[in-house]
Design an enzyme around this catalytic site. Structure first.
Site, PDB file in Angstrom:
ATOM      1  N   SER A 183      22.003  18.834  87.753  1.00 55.67           N
ATOM      2  CA  SER A 183      22.024  19.039  86.310  1.00 55.67           C
ATOM      3  C   SER A 183      22.836  18.030  85.524  1.00 55.67           C
ATOM      4  CB  SER A 183      22.548  20.446  86.000  1.00 55.67           C
ATOM      5  OG  SER A 183      23.856  20.630  86.524  1.00 55.67           O
ATOM      6  N   HIS A 211      16.611  23.283  86.694  1.00 57.09           N
ATOM      7  CA  HIS A 211      16.241  22.099  85.914  1.00 57.09           C
ATOM      8  C   HIS A 211      14.961  21.451  86.429  1.00 57.09           C
ATOM      9  CE1 HIS A 211      20.053  21.982  83.632  1.00 57.09           C
ATOM     10  NE2 HIS A 211      20.555  22.506  84.739  1.00 57.09           N
ATOM     11  N   LYS A 242      16.238  27.795  80.192  1.00 55.86           N
ATOM     12  CA  LYS A 242      15.858  26.398  79.997  1.00 55.86           C
ATOM     13  C   LYS A 242      14.387  26.335  79.597  1.00 55.86           C
ATOM     14  CE  LYS A 242      19.740  24.963  82.787  1.00 55.86           C
ATOM     15  NZ  LYS A 242      20.368  26.300  82.797  1.00 55.86           N
TER      16      LYS A 242
END
Length: 395
Positions: A183, A211, A242
């Site tokens: 990340s 991610h 996210k």
């Protein structure tokens, strides 16, 4: 002043940064978190968001959240173990399991709680957790809570991982835990190599796709799908905060593991369930990511354009292969100062300093969304070039 306050009063780093006018945290946004936000009444381009899909402002996701709130209310007032399971929670778990190609999935209240609750309870005292030194803090906290033996290997270093595997009792459980996309610096785990080592040493694998989802793989399924190794990975973790444009997280795995986790994972059993709004938002976002592959294609267009721009201007960007682009500064206070100067120029980026990274690895974290326009990315490149040149960081 009591002893506790006396001890903590010695921590004055935030006060020093505020006094110098370079404190970079808790910047209040007074608008929706789109590619452009409002801070202190000023329009600012957002390059600090983790919503790679850009769905956080999509009206279809918003409408799904509103309708779920109208039907189910604002919260559950209990954990999934007791009164906090809704039919839409079960429906979403089935969708996530099918999406990630696994038998079952479990929803947690945050992504942090997934890693905390899974890593801490799956293995026993005589077992092993092997983890990359740059794994997310939630993985690190999970292994700290575990009674298992903890073996750290050097970042993406397969010789180091094998050396640690060789230390393990071959008859005990060995769980390799890695980020799919790291990340802070945007590089990708060497999953094919990890799979080969797992086969050789009879180890299990858990991949944090926080991610990777929305970025890699068919329909944004993540790094495991990208490498065609979903069946080789025992546990796939994801977060909703996210690309799924909501809040919460999940673990997708086989039913033997979920059966155990549902009855032993403390951050699942003793935490209230995610809200109806968050649940419905995730479900809507998942459908959109599958139905609109052009969204993922646009994200990669933006990424390649930005990466080429940073390389041309001479920025040090490390080994990133993703929409997470580290701009190395290698000085804490200068990183703070540049973050402030970029905000003054209308560009929001995130500073990453020690202890999140080593003191000589401090960086600006620049991240892209599918909804950024070419003009917005060009503007950011121009402003960053201006600020970096003023500090002699680039030619």
């Amino acid at each position: 002043m009591k002893l506790l306050q006396q001890k903590l009063a010695s921590y004055t780093e935030p006060q020093k940064a505020k006094a110098a006018g370079i404190y970079p945290y808790f910047r209040a946004i007074s608008s929706e978190q789109d590619t452009e936000v409002i801070i202190n009444g000023k329009k600012v381009l957002m390059f600090g968001s983790n919503c790679y899909s850009g769905l956080v402002t999509d009206p279809r996701v918003r409408d799904a959240a509103i309708k779920a709130t109208e039907k189910y209310g604002t919260g559950l007032a209990g954990s999934p173990f007791l009164n906090g399971t809704l039919d839409i929670h079960k429906d979403l778990e089935q969708k996530l399991a099918a999406y990630e190609g696994k038998e079952d999935a479990m929803i947690y209240s945050t992504g942090f709680e997934v890693n905390l609750g899974v890593v801490s309870c799956l293995t026993g005292r005589e077992d092993y957790i092997l983890w990359d030194e740059q794994d997310h803090a939630s993985i690190i906290e999970g292994r700290r809570l575990s009674f298992s033996q903890s073996l750290k290997y050097k970042h993406n270093d397969m010789a180091s991982l094998e050396a640690q595997l060789q230390k393990c009792n071959p008859d005990k459980v060995k769980l390799i835990v890695t980020d799919g996309v790291f990340s802070m610096e945007g590089d990708v785990c060497k999953l094919p190599d990890i799979v080969e080592l797992a086969r050789k040493y009879d180890a299990s694998i858990m991949v944090d796709e926080a991610h990777g989802i929305g970025v890699f793989g068919n329909g944004g399924r993540g790094v495991c799908d990208h490498f065609g190794l979903t069946d080789e990975v025992d546990l796939i973790m994801g977060t909703f905060s996210k690309s799924f444009a909501s809040l919460g997280g999940f673990i997708a795995t086989d039913e033997v593991i979920t059966n155990y986790l549902r009855h032993h994972s403390r951050s699942y059993i003793f935490t209230a369930s995610i809200t109806p709004a968050a649940t419905a938002a995730v479900s809507a976002a998942l459908d959109i990511m599958i139905a609109e592959p052009e969204r993922q294609e646009k994200l990669w267009e933006n990424t390649h354009y930005a990466l080429e721009g940073f390389r041309q201007m001479g920025c040090e960007i490390g080994h990133t292969e993703t929409p997470i682009i580290p701009l190395f500064i290698r000085d804490n206070n200068l990183t703070f100062l540049i973050t402030r100067e970029l905000l003054d120029e209308g560009i929001f980026v995130n500073p990453v300093v020690s202890p999140a990274v080593a003191p000589n690895d401090t960086l600006i974290r620049f991240s892209l969304m599918a909804t950024h326009t070419r003009e917005q990315v060009s503007t950011a490149l121009e402003k960053i070039q201006k600020v970096f040149r003023s500090h002699n960081l680039i030619p």
